[in-house]
Design an enzyme around this catalytic site. Structure first.
Site, mmCIF file in Angstrom:
data_model
loop_
_atom_site.group_PDB
_atom_site.id
_atom_site.type_symbol
_atom_site.label_atom_id
_atom_site.label_comp_id
_atom_site.label_asym_id
_atom_site.label_seq_id
_atom_site.Cartn_x
_atom_site.Cartn_y
_atom_site.Cartn_z
ATOM 1 N N ASP A 21 36.485 41.905 35.501
ATOM 2 C CA ASP A 21 37.573 42.501 36.283
ATOM 3 C C ASP A 21 37.478 42.057 37.743
ATOM 4 O OD1 ASP A 21 39.792 44.016 36.793
ATOM 5 O OD2 ASP A 21 38.787 45.954 36.648
ATOM 6 N N ASN A 69 47.595 43.810 28.666
ATOM 7 C CA ASN A 69 47.869 42.736 29.634
ATOM 8 C C ASN A 69 49.236 42.079 29.449
ATOM 9 O OD1 ASN A 69 44.389 41.635 29.841
ATOM 10 N ND2 ASN A 69 45.538 42.959 31.223
#
Ligand code: FPP
Length: 245
Positions: A21, A69
């Site tokens: 991340d 996503n």
């Protein structure tokens, strides 16, 4: 003494899962497009595999694209898919030279066709490698995976092939995408976020979590070693008391 030398190599996690991340924030800090962050993130994947091998880890599971996503801007999704296809295709020789076997988990049927083809080719081309298993989570969501397992068992019960009394932890684990892999002992999330984000919910029942503020494109070998050192400082009790261990 460097970080690797401080690690007790007889007590390292065999399976490390990573939520990569912070690519977008890293790119923003450099005044670059988000995709530049993803692109530099590939170097961090390479460094992590090298470090994983030095630690004697057998499985590395990396969260590359979650089902959620797809909600990102279209150009970022396309850029990320292109990057994945190019990386996977371009890396096969290196994976073979270094003994890395590639696997994927997730709903890969939902990926663009060229991505699926490169993935299938790379998985097939590396299937005899035994040094370390690199498991890429692509279009993955833990609830999707668990829901599928539940549906499959319900159908087996309905067809009279499965006794509901026979449903236990092992059976459920065997219906997940990760059936062939042990549960991770250590999960790392970068960029200072403290969430699981629908990643390996079932598999992380006893996993140690390690959070670092390092943004994924900055993550290197020493960052993995630091996480393992932290892991080794903990006592894993699995519900027991210290004296029983
Ligand atoms: C999270 O950062 C990162 C991703 C969604 C993509 C990760 C993918 C790669 C590093 C490419 C990996 C390639 C292979 C072959 C495994 P973010 O965009 O959510 O960052 P932010 O939270 O700062 O916006």
């Amino acid at each position: 003494m460097n970080f690797l030398e401080q690690i007790d190599l007889s007590n390292t996690p065999k399976h490390i899962a990573i939520i990569m991340d912070g690519n977008g924030r890293w790119a923003k800090k450099q005044g670059q497009e988000r995709l530049v962050g993803h692109s530099f993130g590939v170097d961090s994947v390479r460094a992590t595999v090298r470090a994983g091998k030095n630690l004697g880890a057998k499985y590395l599971t990396m969260y590359a694209f979650s089902t959620e996503n797809w909600n990102r801007p279209q150009d970022e999704i396309e850029g990320l898919m292109n990057l994945l296809v190019r990386t996977i295709a371009g890396e096969v020789d290196e994976l073979n030279a270094t003994g890395v076997r590639l696997h994927s988990i997730g709903d890969t049927d939902g990926l663009p066709l060229d991505c699926q083809e490169e993935l299938i080719h790379a998985i097939e081309a590396t299937k005899h490698n035994t040094t370390i298993n690199l498991i890429i989570a692509l279009n993955y969501s833990s609830r999707w995976e668990i829901t599928n397992a539940v549906k499959q068992m319900a159908l087996d019960v309905q067809a009279g092939k499965l006794d509901p009394e026979a449903i236990n932890d092992e059976l459920i684990s065997s219906k997940l995408n990760t059936a062939a892999f042990p549960d991770p002992e250590l999960l790392i999330r970068t960029s200072g976020e403290h969430r699981l984000s629908n990643f390996l919910l079932w598999q992380c029942a006893y996993t140690e979590f390690y959070f670092t503020p390092v943004l994924w494109p900055d993550f290197r070998e020493d960052d993995l070693y630091k996480a393992v050192l932290d892991y080794q400082s903990r006592e894993r009790r699995f519900g027991m008391v210290s004296e029983q261990l």
